[in-house]
Design an enzyme around this catalytic site. Structure first.
Site, PDB file in Angstrom:
ATOM      1  N   HIS A  73     -21.297 -22.450  43.210  1.00  0.00           N
ATOM      2  CA  HIS A  73     -22.012 -23.129  42.125  1.00  0.00           C
ATOM      3  C   HIS A  73     -23.424 -23.436  42.619  1.00  0.00           C
ATOM      4  O   HIS A  73     -23.600 -24.240  43.530  1.00  0.00           O
ATOM      5  CB  HIS A  73     -21.295 -24.415  41.716  1.00  0.00           C
ATOM      6  CG  HIS A  73     -19.925 -24.175  41.145  1.00  0.00           C
ATOM      7  ND1 HIS A  73     -19.709 -23.900  39.820  1.00  0.00           N
ATOM      8  CD2 HIS A  73     -18.701 -24.149  41.738  1.00  0.00           C
ATOM      9  CE1 HIS A  73     -18.402 -23.719  39.607  1.00  0.00           C
ATOM     10  NE2 HIS A  73     -17.773 -23.860  40.759  1.00  0.00           N
ATOM     11  N   ARG A  75     -25.907 -24.388  40.480  1.00  0.00           N
ATOM     12  CA  ARG A  75     -26.398 -25.488  39.621  1.00  0.00           C
ATOM     13  C   ARG A  75     -27.688 -25.197  38.855  1.00  0.00           C
ATOM     14  O   ARG A  75     -28.032 -25.955  37.961  1.00  0.00           O
ATOM     15  CB  ARG A  75     -26.607 -26.778  40.433  1.00  0.00           C
ATOM     16  CG  ARG A  75     -25.353 -27.275  41.117  1.00  0.00           C
ATOM     17  CD  ARG A  75     -24.277 -27.667  40.120  1.00  0.00           C
ATOM     18  NE  ARG A  75     -23.127 -28.275  40.788  1.00  0.00           N
ATOM     19  CZ  ARG A  75     -21.866 -28.037  40.438  1.00  0.00           C
ATOM     20  NH1 ARG A  75     -21.586 -27.234  39.429  1.00  0.00           N
ATOM     21  NH2 ARG A  75     -20.882 -28.612  41.081  1.00  0.00           N
ATOM     22  N   ASN A 105     -21.128 -22.053  35.021  1.00  0.00           N
ATOM     23  CA  ASN A 105     -21.163 -23.361  34.354  1.00  0.00           C
ATOM     24  C   ASN A 105     -22.457 -24.122  34.624  1.00  0.00           C
ATOM     25  O   ASN A 105     -22.465 -25.224  35.140  1.00  0.00           O
ATOM     26  CB  ASN A 105     -19.942 -24.213  34.744  1.00  0.00           C
ATOM     27  CG  ASN A 105     -19.873 -24.507  36.236  1.00  0.00           C
ATOM     28  OD1 ASN A 105     -20.492 -23.811  37.036  1.00  0.00           O
ATOM     29  ND2 ASN A 105     -19.129 -25.540  36.598  1.00  0.00           N
ATOM     30  N   ASN A 291     -11.418 -30.237  42.129  1.00  0.00           N
ATOM     31  CA  ASN A 291     -10.527 -29.632  41.150  1.00  0.00           C
ATOM     32  C   ASN A 291     -10.425 -28.128  41.394  1.00  0.00           C
ATOM     33  O   ASN A 291     -11.436 -27.447  41.331  1.00  0.00           O
ATOM     34  CB  ASN A 291     -11.079 -29.894  39.734  1.00  0.00           C
ATOM     35  CG  ASN A 291     -10.099 -29.464  38.655  1.00  0.00           C
ATOM     36  OD1 ASN A 291      -8.944 -29.177  38.927  1.00  0.00           O
ATOM     37  ND2 ASN A 291     -10.585 -29.389  37.432  1.00  0.00           N
ATOM     38  N   ASP A 318     -16.066 -22.157  46.611  1.00  0.00           N
ATOM     39  CA  ASP A 318     -16.155 -23.135  45.521  1.00  0.00           C
ATOM     40  C   ASP A 318     -17.172 -24.218  45.882  1.00  0.00           C
ATOM     41  O   ASP A 318     -16.985 -25.402  45.578  1.00  0.00           O
ATOM     42  CB  ASP A 318     -14.796 -23.752  45.189  1.00  0.00           C
ATOM     43  CG  ASP A 318     -14.803 -24.435  43.817  1.00  0.00           C
ATOM     44  OD1 ASP A 318     -15.821 -24.346  43.100  1.00  0.00           O
ATOM     45  OD2 ASP A 318     -13.784 -25.066  43.463  1.00  0.00           O
TER      46      ASP A 318
END
Ligand SMILES: [Zn+2]
Lengths: 467, 359
Positions: A73, A75, A105, A291, A318
């Site tokens: 990620h 961002r 995301n 998560n 992750d």
């Protein structure tokens, strides 16, 4: 690549084997072997003395193919306070990576050709690693309408991995359609397996610790039920499924079963699920909130076993940076996620290599060739995950397995400090990373793009090894 | 003892010491002048992120009877989505010089975070966090049980409550806790504390309201109330409140936990028939507020065995004891030396003045 610095890596151990010399020149691995390198240098000197040559004393260092992360990620766009493509990819290089897949995301969500091309270009401009954007499966990650998968596949970013990661593709019909649709361009659906209804309000693994702490449980079955459904869907439509961050013993069993049936499924485990358990939640420190959640010691053992026996194909970080506000609060209000790019290789060494479960060749498989194969980036004009062989792109990572270092998140390249390994002493340190022959990391330090070429003199051969 | 966050932090001696101190506090409360000078000049903040008038008033009364200055700080609704307000509020309280922060929060672990964050220097008292712990509730329940039942063997039923239970634990007593265990901080606190004090605890609930992982708790679990009443003959029965939202499909967790209120009452409600199954000396408890007609019938709630109103009064004495031990009883850290030899003197007042005031 003509004119770029050449590197002679003296006495390094490719995949932990017999020490030898490697010559990196013109972006490729030009020679392997003490004599071959000597010959190549002698020959080269006759035709180009202007190209700088740097020697690295690699005694004791393991040479690996540049690492490939299928699950990062970054961002950007949207949360540049937590990470930017520049800082995240610099962290990746520091961790030994030469390629990362950037999850979708972001804000806006990477669900159009425009957004994935933007991420791809920013990655290219930063120059630390190859950035391969992951495309969203559904518009806005909302789980309702298919995003423009075809347009993203055909874009300059050539997206092959699609995921709503952070959210599960819960609707079985949407999942089926996505699996079918990506067959046209050899894509893969990377699923964040989390049955939504079974995890409403979930805060941590459901079990003995959650019962004691009064935190709403995230049961293992919520992951396993989706994996079971998805492997059957993949079998039914004859498509490719990738299971992100598998975390339970039951999930390992399901993947083992699916593979025995010939289903085209691959699975990933994160470094933190290889190393940490839900006992750490007892202090209510949100740094351990992630998560899927940290599971039990039995689950940790099962995923280590699964990774060692090949049931689990890859390690994906992750890497999930978060700003301080999002972790500096009570547990329930905190965000899910941990940084991981700069600790992943050390954790894999500690949990898998130093325990005798895996060789360095296995590490190269689960952290380089296999993720590159799943992401379909082993070919094209910038191939990744290739073997350490003459003529291959010079994507090389040098790691010192004997080194020990203490994690100080504030000193890492990532812009966020939410490492669960703060204060821990870890084995193994990335000494150098080469991306197509350019040193992105030398002597354990990041080397900015502009100073890389022709700046070999700035890093004397004698000191390049020292730590 | 620096904070009171969970009953898991109390060993038997420390728990008995709190109960003994509470007994002394209770004795002072039957006097005409109830106020003690012990915490004069100290500041106690009631920080409530969740509504609970009863608990807040209980702590407020306890602090005022010890002459502390009390600040009530209601932060309800401001921290549901973002946690920053817990930190910012804590920093504000720190600036006000709070000696103790009594915190009620909807998130499990928030008092723990507050106590370990470095945001405040004062003692943190958990007044209920999410579905985790409510230690002063468990202490007042243990206090009530000890007063009524622990002496039952030593005296006739009529003399219960007259004898001095100082130094006693709850060894050998059988306690049933009935109802929504899954969402209950009262149950979690009580299971640990009552077991630490030597009691045998049985949880009784429909399986949907028992947490996965309960097998690690130091208690038994039954799905059948009548069996437990008949076979175990508990000395005390504690009825937990069943929240209405647990009955609807839209409730937390996404689904009803039992089919309808009638079926719940049939299986797990305490009514006149079940009351008759209890032994003579057994007491009926409820942390309040009650759902009459759901988990407890009017017959049971208003019966002479019900000590529900007394629980409220004991709550003040127990909270006085906790505040006293945390703020004034610097020697309370050695509470574990109290044990069964505990006397009024060792229970804590430091100066002769205070001792006179309390004794
Ligand atoms: Zn995910």
């Amino acid at each position: 690549m003509t004119g770029s610095t050449r590197y002679v890596l003296r006495g390094v151990a490719p995949l932990g084997g017999e020490p030898t010399d490697l010559l990196l020149a013109d972006g490729r691995i030009a020679a392997i072997g003490i004599e071959a390198v000597t010959d190549a240098l002698a020959e080269a000197l006759t035709w180009d003395v202007a190209v700088p040559l740097v020697e690295i004393d690699g005694a004791g260092l393991v040479a690996l193919p540049g690492l490939v992360d299928l699950h990062t990620h970054l961002r950007e766009p949207g949360r540049e306070d937590a990470e930017t493509i520049e800082s995240g990819t610099r962290a990746a290089a520091m961790g030994g990576f030469t390629s990362v897949h950037a999850m979708a995301n972001t804000t806006p969500v990477a669900d159009t050709a425009g957004v994935v091309e933007q991420v791809w270009r920013l990655g290219r401009d930063a120059g630390w690693v190859d950035v391969h954007p992951v495309g969203a499966v559904s518009v806005g990650l909302a789980g309702e309408h298919l995003a423009e998968l075809g347009a993203m596949a055909a874009s300059a970013a050539q997206v092959r991995v699609f995921s709503d990661d952070g959210m599960c593709v819960t609707d079985p019909v949407l999942m089926r359609r996505a699996l079918e649709y990506v067959k046209a361009f050899d894509g893969v659906i990377a699923q964040h397996s989390q049955e939504t209804r079974l995890t409403a309000g979930a805060q941590m693994h459901e079990g003995i610790v959650s019962a004691e702490l009064g935190l709403t449980g995230w049961p293992a079955v919520a992951e396993e039920a989706i994996i079971a459904r998805d492997v059957l869907l993949a079998e039914h439509v004859g498509s490719r499924l990738h299971v992100c961050h598998l975390s339970t013993a039951g999930s390992v069993d399901l993947i083992r079963w699916a593979k025995s049936r010939g289903i085209d499924v691959t699975a990933e485990v994160t470094p933190h699920h290889l190393a940490l358990t839900d006992d750490l939640v007892r202090g209510y420190d949100p740094i351990f909130k992630v998560n899927p959640p940290l599971r039990t010691a039995a689950d940790v053992e099962a995923v280590r076993q699964g990774l060692a026996d090949g049931t689990i194909d890859i390690v994906g970080t992750d890497h999930a940076p978060h700003s301080r506000e999002d972790k500096d609060c009570e547990w329930a209000a905190a965000a899910n996620g941990m940084t991981g790019l700069e600790t992943a290789l050390s954790i894999v060494q500690q949990t898998m290599v130093d325990t005798g479960r895996m060789t360095w060749a296995d590490v190269a498989r689960v952290m380089s060739s296999a993720p590159a194969t799943i992401g379909r980036i082993t070919g094209g004009d910038r191939p990744q995950g290739r073997p350490l062989a003459v003529g291959e792109p010079a994507n090389v990572t040098l790691v010192d397995p004997a080194a020990r270092w203490t994690v100080i998140p504030e000193q890492q390249a990532t812009a966020s400090a939410n490492s669960p390994f703060r204060g821990r002493e870890l084995p193994g340190r990335v000494v150098a990373t080469f991306l197509r022959g350019r040193a992105t990391v030398l002597d354990g330090r990041a080397v900015p793009l502009r100073s890389a070429d022709g700046a070999g003199a700035a890093v004397p051969a004698s000191s390049a090894r020292g730590l | 003892m620096r904070h009171l966050l969970s009953t898991a932090d109390l060993d038997s001696a420390a728990a008995v010491h709190i109960l003994d101190t509470a007994a002394q506090m209770a004795a002072t409360q039957s006097r005409e002048i109830k106020k003690l000078p012990t915490l004069r000049g100290r500041t106690v903040v009631n920080l409530f992120f969740e509504d609970s008038t009863r608990t807040r008033i209980s702590f407020e009364t306890a602090a005022k009877r010890l002459s502390a200055d009390v600040i009530n700080f209601s932060a309800k609704g401001s921290s549901v989505s973002k946690g920053e307000s817990l930190k910012d509020t804590a920093l504000t309280l720190q600036a006000m010089g709070a000696d103790a922060v009594v915190v009620r929060h909807q998130s499990s672990g928030a008092p723990h975070t507050l106590a370990h964050s470095g945001w405040v220097d004062g003692a943190v008292i958990n007044a209920g966090d999410g579905t985790h712990q409510h230690p002063t509730q468990a202490l007042l329940d243990a206090f009530t049980i000890r007063r009524h039942v622990a002496m039952a063997g030593a005296a006739g039923a009529g003399a219960i409550g007259q004898l001095d239970p100082t130094g006693r634990d709850l060894a050998g007593l059988k306690i049933a806790i009935v109802g929504d265990v899954l969402h209950s901080r009262v149950a979690r606190s009580n299971v640990l504390l009552l077991r630490t004090l030597g009691a045998d605890v049985t949880l009784v609930a429909p399986p949907t309201l028992v947490p996965v992982g309960v097998e690690a708790w130091p208690c038994r679990v039954s799905y059948h109330l009548d069996e437990v009443l008949r076979d175990q003959q508990p000395d005390a029965i504690m009825m937990l409140r069943v929240q209405r939202e647990r009955m609807s499909a839209g409730g937390a967790g996404g689904g009803a936990f039992f089919p309808n209120p009638l079926e719940y009452t049939r299986g797990f409600g305490l009514d006149a028939r079940r009351l008759a199954l209890l032994p003579e000396h057994a007491i009926v408890m409820h942390p309040g507020p009650m759902n009459r007609g759901l988990e407890i019938s009017a017959d049971a709630a208003d019966s002479p065995r019900a000590v529900i109103v007394e629980q409220v009064a004991n709550g003040v004495a127990v909270r006085m004891a906790v505040l006293y031990l945390l703020l004034a009883g610097d020697s309370a850290g050695s509470a574990s030396t109290a044990g069964s030899a505990s006397t009024a003197g060792s229970a804590g007042p430091r100066t002769a003045d205070e001792r006179t005031a309390i004794a």
